[in-house]
Design an enzyme around this catalytic site. Structure first.
Site, PDB file in Angstrom:
ATOM      1  N   ASP A   1       8.698 -16.655   9.269  1.00  0.00           N
ATOM      2  CA  ASP A   1       8.938 -16.512  11.174  1.00  0.00           C
ATOM      3  C   ASP A   1       9.416 -18.077  11.216  1.00  0.00           C
ATOM      4  O   ASP A   1       8.256 -19.065  11.012  1.00  0.00           O
ATOM      5  CB  ASP A   1       7.499 -15.409  11.572  1.00  0.00           C
ATOM      6  CG  ASP A   1       7.465 -14.285  12.676  1.00  0.00           C
ATOM      7  OD1 ASP A   1       9.008 -14.590  13.400  1.00  0.00           O
ATOM      8  OD2 ASP A   1       6.948 -14.042  13.170  1.00  0.00           O
TER       9      ASP A   1
ATOM     10  N   ASN B   1      11.732  -5.723  15.717  1.00  0.00           N
ATOM     11  CA  ASN B   1      11.505  -6.302  17.260  1.00  0.00           C
ATOM     12  C   ASN B   1      12.731  -7.341  17.681  1.00  0.00           C
ATOM     13  O   ASN B   1      11.721  -8.243  16.784  1.00  0.00           O
ATOM     14  CB  ASN B   1      10.593  -6.518  17.876  1.00  0.00           C
ATOM     15  CG  ASN B   1       9.361  -4.820  17.926  1.00  0.00           C
ATOM     16  OD1 ASN B   1      10.370  -3.503  17.959  1.00  0.00           O
ATOM     17  ND2 ASN B   1       8.416  -4.663  18.056  1.00  0.00           N
ATOM     18  N   GLN B   2      13.297  -7.715  18.669  1.00  0.00           N
ATOM     19  CA  GLN B   2      14.276  -8.945  18.597  1.00  0.00           C
ATOM     20  C   GLN B   2      14.186  -9.128  20.178  1.00  0.00           C
ATOM     21  O   GLN B   2      15.049  -8.773  21.134  1.00  0.00           O
ATOM     22  CB  GLN B   2      16.139  -8.747  18.270  1.00  0.00           C
ATOM     23  CG  GLN B   2      15.649  -9.127  16.581  1.00  0.00           C
ATOM     24  CD  GLN B   2      15.150 -10.292  15.954  1.00  0.00           C
ATOM     25  OE1 GLN B   2      15.216 -11.186  16.034  1.00  0.00           O
ATOM     26  NE2 GLN B   2      14.382  -9.429  15.427  1.00  0.00           N
TER      27      GLN B   2
ATOM     28  N   CYS C   1       9.920   0.518  26.662  1.00  0.00           N
ATOM     29  CA  CYS C   1      10.712   0.712  26.089  1.00  0.00           C
ATOM     30  C   CYS C   1      10.360   2.015  25.014  1.00  0.00           C
ATOM     31  O   CYS C   1       8.564   1.589  24.899  1.00  0.00           O
ATOM     32  CB  CYS C   1      11.715   0.349  25.679  1.00  0.00           C
ATOM     33  SG  CYS C   1      11.485  -1.102  25.073  1.00  0.00           S
TER      34      CYS C   1
ATOM     35  N   ASP D   1      10.192  -5.174   8.145  1.00  0.00           N
ATOM     36  CA  ASP D   1      10.418  -5.791   9.289  1.00  0.00           C
ATOM     37  C   ASP D   1      11.045  -6.367   8.560  1.00  0.00           C
ATOM     38  O   ASP D   1      11.397  -6.783   7.212  1.00  0.00           O
ATOM     39  CB  ASP D   1       8.452  -5.869   9.969  1.00  0.00           C
ATOM     40  CG  ASP D   1       8.846  -7.131  10.965  1.00  0.00           C
ATOM     41  OD1 ASP D   1       9.883  -6.990  11.379  1.00  0.00           O
ATOM     42  OD2 ASP D   1       8.042  -7.820  10.979  1.00  0.00           O
TER      43      ASP D   1
ATOM     44  N   ASP E   1      11.662 -10.171  10.410  1.00  0.00           N
ATOM     45  CA  ASP E   1      10.620 -11.581  10.096  1.00  0.00           C
ATOM     46  C   ASP E   1       9.460 -11.317   9.875  1.00  0.00           C
ATOM     47  O   ASP E   1       8.613 -10.817  10.386  1.00  0.00           O
ATOM     48  CB  ASP E   1      10.264 -12.329  12.283  1.00  0.00           C
ATOM     49  CG  ASP E   1      11.945 -12.259  12.538  1.00  0.00           C
ATOM     50  OD1 ASP E   1      13.090 -13.036  11.689  1.00  0.00           O
ATOM     51  OD2 ASP E   1      12.382 -12.635  13.926  1.00  0.00           O
TER      52      ASP E   1
END
Length: 186
Positions: free
Chosen positions: A15, A51-52, A97, A7, A9
């Site tokens: 983060d 994930n963004q 999604c 991952d 961040d």
């Protein structure tokens, strides 16, 4: 091929609850880039799966995300590290999604792109969703206590077999010690 999925961040960089919205806000966690270099030296291809949702939320655009990743790649290269590929989900949680972790779509795409099974591949994250996405495709989940990791550990419910490490550098130490057949003093 030896592959590891990280991952971004909270694992590679610090983060922020307000999202990492610019290259200036992307600050590596001490030792993380050097840990990636050690993985490369041991023959691992390093892939990032992140994930963004800041894109869907309009906090930043694709050009900014590309600039953030360019900064990450350059910083890694400056210490002799190479991040092979960055996979990302630009969707918000309510878009349903298949690529947003904890769903496994992004990891399935990694398996397709590299034409390998992810069974036994280490995946490293600081949140439960990172670990869950990896676990359902057969990865070995590794929780780091940087970023949201301490909160994730305290919440519990980790996938079976999750290994816990102080940070990415500690995870890499253990992985490389294990793969070389040596044991570390506790």
């Amino acid at each position: 091929m030896k592959l590891i999925i990280l991952d971004r961040d909270g694992v590679i960089n610090h983060d922020s609850d307000e999202f990492i919205k610019s290259p200036d806000e992307w600050i590596p966690i001490p030792g993380s880039l050097q840990a990636i270099a050690r993985l490369n030296q041991a023959g691992y291809q390093v892939v990032v799966a992140t994930n963004q949702s800041g894109i869907a939320r309009k906090y930043f655009d694709m050009a900014t995300l590309n600039a953030i990743h360019q900064k990450m790649h350059i910083a890694a290269q400056q210490v002799g590290a190479e991040i092979d590929t960055v996979f990302f989900c630009p969707h918000a949680a309510d878009e349903s999604c298949d690529c947003r972790k904890p769903k496994p779509g992004m990891l399935h795409e990694i398996a397709r792109r590299y034409d390998i099974s992810l069974k036994g591949v280490p995946t490293v994250g600081d949140s439960l969703r990172d670990l869950q996405a990896g676990f359902v495709v057969g990865c070995i989940p590794h929780l780091v206590l940087t970023g949201k990791g301490k909160k994730t550990q305290a919440t519990g419910g980790l996938p079976p077999g999750t290994l816990i490490h102080a940070d990415l550098a500690g995870m890499v130490d253990k992985l490389l010690q294990h793969s070389s057949g040596t044991t570390a003093a506790a």
